[in-house]
Design a protein around this motif. Structure first.
Motif, PDB file in Angstrom:
ATOM      1  N   ASN A   2       0.846  -1.181   0.000  1.00 15.25           N
ATOM      2  CA  ASN A   2       0.000   0.000   0.000  1.00 15.25           C
ATOM      3  C   ASN A   2       0.888   1.239   0.000  1.00 15.25           C
ATOM      4  OD1 ASN A   2      -1.968   1.860   0.292  1.00 15.25           O
ATOM      5  ND2 ASN A   2      -2.783   1.065   2.224  1.00 15.25           N
ATOM      6  N   ARG A   3       0.819   2.034  -1.055  1.00 16.42           N
ATOM      7  CA  ARG A   3       1.689   3.206  -1.200  1.00 16.42           C
ATOM      8  C   ARG A   3       1.290   4.335  -0.255  1.00 16.42           C
ATOM      9  NH1 ARG A   3       4.148   4.601  -6.777  1.00 16.42           N
ATOM     10  NH2 ARG A   3       4.919   6.112  -5.319  1.00 16.42           N
ATOM     11  N   GLY A   4       0.061   4.395   0.216  1.00 13.34           N
ATOM     12  CA  GLY A   4      -0.404   5.478   1.073  1.00 13.34           C
ATOM     13  C   GLY A   4       0.256   5.487   2.444  1.00 13.34           C
ATOM     14  N   SER A   5       0.711   4.375   2.954  1.00 10.32           N
ATOM     15  CA  SER A   5       1.290   4.321   4.296  1.00 10.32           C
ATOM     16  C   SER A   5       2.812   4.163   4.275  1.00 10.32           C
ATOM     17  CB  SER A   5       0.660   3.161   5.066  1.00 10.32           C
ATOM     18  OG  SER A   5       0.989   1.942   4.423  1.00 10.32           O
ATOM     19  N   ALA A   6       3.447   4.354   3.141  1.00 10.50           N
ATOM     20  CA  ALA A   6       4.880   4.133   3.021  1.00 10.50           C
ATOM     21  C   ALA A   6       5.711   5.275   3.597  1.00 10.50           C
ATOM     22  CB  ALA A   6       5.257   3.916   1.565  1.00 10.50           C
ATOM     23  N   GLY A   7       5.208   6.489   3.718  1.00 12.20           N
ATOM     24  CA  GLY A   7       6.015   7.624   4.204  1.00 12.20           C
ATOM     25  C   GLY A   7       5.139   8.791   4.620  1.00 12.20           C
ATOM     26  N   TYR A   8       5.763   9.953   4.739  1.00 13.57           N
ATOM     27  CA  TYR A   8       5.036  11.158   5.137  1.00 13.57           C
ATOM     28  C   TYR A   8       4.450  11.843   3.920  1.00 13.57           C
ATOM     29  CZ  TYR A   8       7.608  10.531   9.476  1.00 13.57           C
ATOM     30  OH  TYR A   8       8.115  10.015  10.629  1.00 13.57           O
ATOM     31  N   SER A   9       3.326  12.473   4.106  1.00 12.69           N
ATOM     32  CA  SER A   9       2.723  13.219   3.005  1.00 12.69           C
ATOM     33  C   SER A   9       3.418  14.584   2.902  1.00 12.69           C
ATOM     34  CB  SER A   9       1.223  13.405   3.246  1.00 12.69           C
ATOM     35  OG  SER A   9       1.018  14.304   4.313  1.00 12.69           O
ATOM     36  N   LEU A  10       3.221  15.224   1.796  1.00 12.33           N
ATOM     37  CA  LEU A  10       3.809  16.546   1.569  1.00 12.33           C
ATOM     38  C   LEU A  10       3.290  17.540   2.606  1.00 12.33           C
ATOM     39  CD1 LEU A  10       5.534  18.385  -0.140  1.00 12.33           C
ATOM     40  CD2 LEU A  10       3.567  18.761  -1.638  1.00 12.33           C
ATOM     41  N   LEU A  11       2.052  17.451   2.967  1.00 13.36           N
ATOM     42  CA  LEU A  11       1.467  18.346   3.964  1.00 13.36           C
ATOM     43  C   LEU A  11       2.147  18.168   5.320  1.00 13.36           C
ATOM     44  CD1 LEU A  11      -0.664  20.449   4.636  1.00 13.36           C
ATOM     45  CD2 LEU A  11      -2.247  18.582   5.132  1.00 13.36           C
ATOM     46  N   GLU A  12       2.416  16.946   5.726  1.00  9.21           N
ATOM     47  CA  GLU A  12       3.077  16.706   7.009  1.00  9.21           C
ATOM     48  C   GLU A  12       4.503  17.275   7.013  1.00  9.21           C
ATOM     49  OE1 GLU A  12       0.986  12.536   8.428  1.00  9.21           O
ATOM     50  OE2 GLU A  12       2.597  12.469   6.922  1.00  9.21           O
ATOM     51  N   VAL A  13       5.193  17.130   5.913  1.00 10.48           N
ATOM     52  CA  VAL A  13       6.554  17.671   5.812  1.00 10.48           C
ATOM     53  C   VAL A  13       6.525  19.191   5.867  1.00 10.48           C
ATOM     54  CG1 VAL A  13       8.556  17.880   4.281  1.00 10.48           C
ATOM     55  CG2 VAL A  13       7.443  15.668   4.574  1.00 10.48           C
ATOM     56  N   LEU A  14       5.574  19.838   5.180  1.00 11.83           N
ATOM     57  CA  LEU A  14       5.462  21.297   5.194  1.00 11.83           C
ATOM     58  C   LEU A  14       5.115  21.819   6.587  1.00 11.83           C
ATOM     59  CD1 LEU A  14       3.707  22.016   1.784  1.00 11.83           C
ATOM     60  CD2 LEU A  14       6.084  22.439   2.413  1.00 11.83           C
ATOM     61  N   VAL A  15       4.231  21.113   7.298  1.00  9.29           N
ATOM     62  CA  VAL A  15       3.883  21.516   8.664  1.00  9.29           C
ATOM     63  C   VAL A  15       5.115  21.397   9.572  1.00  9.29           C
ATOM     64  CG1 VAL A  15       2.521  20.864  10.680  1.00  9.29           C
ATOM     65  CG2 VAL A  15       1.425  21.029   8.437  1.00  9.29           C
ATOM     66  N   ALA A  16       5.880  20.335   9.417  1.00 13.35           N
ATOM     67  CA  ALA A  16       7.099  20.159  10.232  1.00 13.35           C
ATOM     68  C   ALA A  16       8.095  21.283   9.957  1.00 13.35           C
ATOM     69  CB  ALA A  16       7.721  18.801   9.946  1.00 13.35           C
ATOM     70  N   PHE A  17       8.288  21.651   8.681  1.00 16.03           N
ATOM     71  CA  PHE A  17       9.184  22.757   8.337  1.00 16.03           C
ATOM     72  C   PHE A  17       8.674  24.075   8.884  1.00 16.03           C
ATOM     73  CE2 PHE A  17      11.124  20.221   4.767  1.00 16.03           C
ATOM     74  CZ  PHE A  17      12.395  20.223   5.302  1.00 16.03           C
ATOM     75  N   ALA A  18       7.371  24.296   8.847  1.00 17.83           N
ATOM     76  CA  ALA A  18       6.797  25.532   9.380  1.00 17.83           C
ATOM     77  C   ALA A  18       7.028  25.632  10.889  1.00 17.83           C
ATOM     78  CB  ALA A  18       5.302  25.602   9.060  1.00 17.83           C
ATOM     79  N   ILE A  19       6.830  24.549  11.603  1.00 19.43           N
ATOM     80  CA  ILE A  19       7.059  24.553  13.046  1.00 19.43           C
ATOM     81  C   ILE A  19       8.543  24.786  13.357  1.00 19.43           C
ATOM     82  CG2 ILE A  19       7.041  23.093  15.113  1.00 19.43           C
ATOM     83  CD1 ILE A  19       4.454  21.826  13.981  1.00 19.43           C
ATOM     84  N   MET A  20       9.409  24.122  12.623  1.00 22.36           N
ATOM     85  CA  MET A  20      10.836  24.281  12.835  1.00 22.36           C
ATOM     86  C   MET A  20      11.286  25.713  12.529  1.00 22.36           C
ATOM     87  SD  MET A  20      13.991  21.911  11.462  1.00 22.36           S
ATOM     88  CE  MET A  20      13.536  22.099   9.765  1.00 22.36           C
ATOM     89  N   SER A  21      10.763  26.315  11.494  1.00 21.80           N
ATOM     90  CA  SER A  21      11.159  27.686  11.156  1.00 21.80           C
ATOM     91  C   SER A  21      10.648  28.680  12.196  1.00 21.80           C
ATOM     92  CB  SER A  21      10.684  28.061   9.757  1.00 21.80           C
ATOM     93  OG  SER A  21       9.281  28.024   9.683  1.00 21.80           O
ATOM     94  N   MET A  22       9.467  28.445  12.780  1.00 16.44           N
ATOM     95  CA  MET A  22       8.976  29.337  13.833  1.00 16.44           C
ATOM     96  C   MET A  22       9.850  29.241  15.084  1.00 16.44           C
ATOM     97  SD  MET A  22       4.828  29.370  13.633  1.00 16.44           S
ATOM     98  CE  MET A  22       4.602  27.618  13.791  1.00 16.44           C
ATOM     99  N   VAL A  23      10.277  28.050  15.428  1.00 18.78           N
ATOM    100  CA  VAL A  23      11.153  27.875  16.586  1.00 18.78           C
ATOM    101  C   VAL A  23      12.494  28.562  16.345  1.00 18.78           C
ATOM    102  CG1 VAL A  23      12.455  26.156  17.912  1.00 18.78           C
ATOM    103  CG2 VAL A  23      10.044  25.780  17.399  1.00 18.78           C
ATOM    104  N   LEU A  24      13.068  28.389  15.162  1.00 13.88           N
ATOM    105  CA  LEU A  24      14.340  29.036  14.836  1.00 13.88           C
ATOM    106  C   LEU A  24      14.200  30.555  14.802  1.00 13.88           C
ATOM    107  CD1 LEU A  24      15.841  26.663  12.140  1.00 13.88           C
ATOM    108  CD2 LEU A  24      16.596  26.996  14.485  1.00 13.88           C
ATOM    109  N   ALA A  25      13.102  31.058  14.284  1.00 14.58           N
ATOM    110  CA  ALA A  25      12.872  32.500  14.246  1.00 14.58           C
ATOM    111  C   ALA A  25      12.783  33.080  15.649  1.00 14.58           C
ATOM    112  CB  ALA A  25      11.603  32.807  13.462  1.00 14.58           C
ATOM    113  N   ALA A  26      12.271  32.323  16.594  1.00  8.23           N
ATOM    114  CA  ALA A  26      12.196  32.790  17.976  1.00  8.23           C
ATOM    115  C   ALA A  26      13.556  32.716  18.666  1.00  8.23           C
ATOM    116  CB  ALA A  26      11.176  31.963  18.743  1.00  8.23           C
ATOM    117  N   LEU A  27      14.401  31.763  18.295  1.00  5.40           N
ATOM    118  CA  LEU A  27      15.689  31.579  18.946  1.00  5.40           C
ATOM    119  C   LEU A  27      16.789  32.500  18.421  1.00  5.40           C
ATOM    120  CD1 LEU A  27      15.925  27.708  19.331  1.00  5.40           C
ATOM    121  CD2 LEU A  27      15.483  29.395  21.096  1.00  5.40           C
TER     122      LEU A  27
END
Length: 119
Positions: A2-27
């Motif tokens: 099943n290809r749907g459960s093989a990895g992270y979706s593009l949306l999940e990766v973008l959300v992770a990058f957004a959270i990481m960039s907000m943390v870095l912007a605060a630091l």
């Protein structure tokens, strides 16, 4: 497979990058202030060591007559203040030596003072 459960979706990766960039912007601003404080503390310690060193040099040599002398040192200014104080009653004169280290903006970085008997 099943290809749907093989990895992270593009949306999940973008959300992770957004959270990481907000943390870095605060630091980053806090890190910048910390670096500036560290640089200022280092400059103050170096200025203090320079003032003590110069005071030791002037203390060994016979100082100039009373007055103020300014000597450039790299980007700082060393101000040497010599004051001769007569004690009277046959007592030897005192010489008060003060070394100030001024920054490029004229701000006092360090100051050291010593008193000794005149010869």
């Amino acid at each position: 497979m099943n290809r749907g459960s093989a990895g992270y979706s593009l949306l999940e990766v973008l959300v992770a990058f957004a959270i990481m960039s907000m943390v870095l912007a605060a630091l980053l601003p806090a890190q910048s202030r910390l670096l500036q404080r560290s640089r200022s503390a280092d400059e103050g310690l170096l200025a203090q060591e320079l003032a003590l060193s110069r005071l030791a040099e002037v203390g060994v040599a016979i100082p100039d007559p009373a007055g103020v002398r300014e000597v450039p040192y790299r980007r700082w200014i060393l101000r040497e203040v010599t004051v001769r104080e007569g004690l009277g009653d046959g007592e030897p004169d005192m010489i008060r030596l003060r070394v100030d280290v001024l920054g490029p903006d004229g701000r006092l970085l360090a100051s050291e003072e010593a008193v000794r008997l005149a010869e």
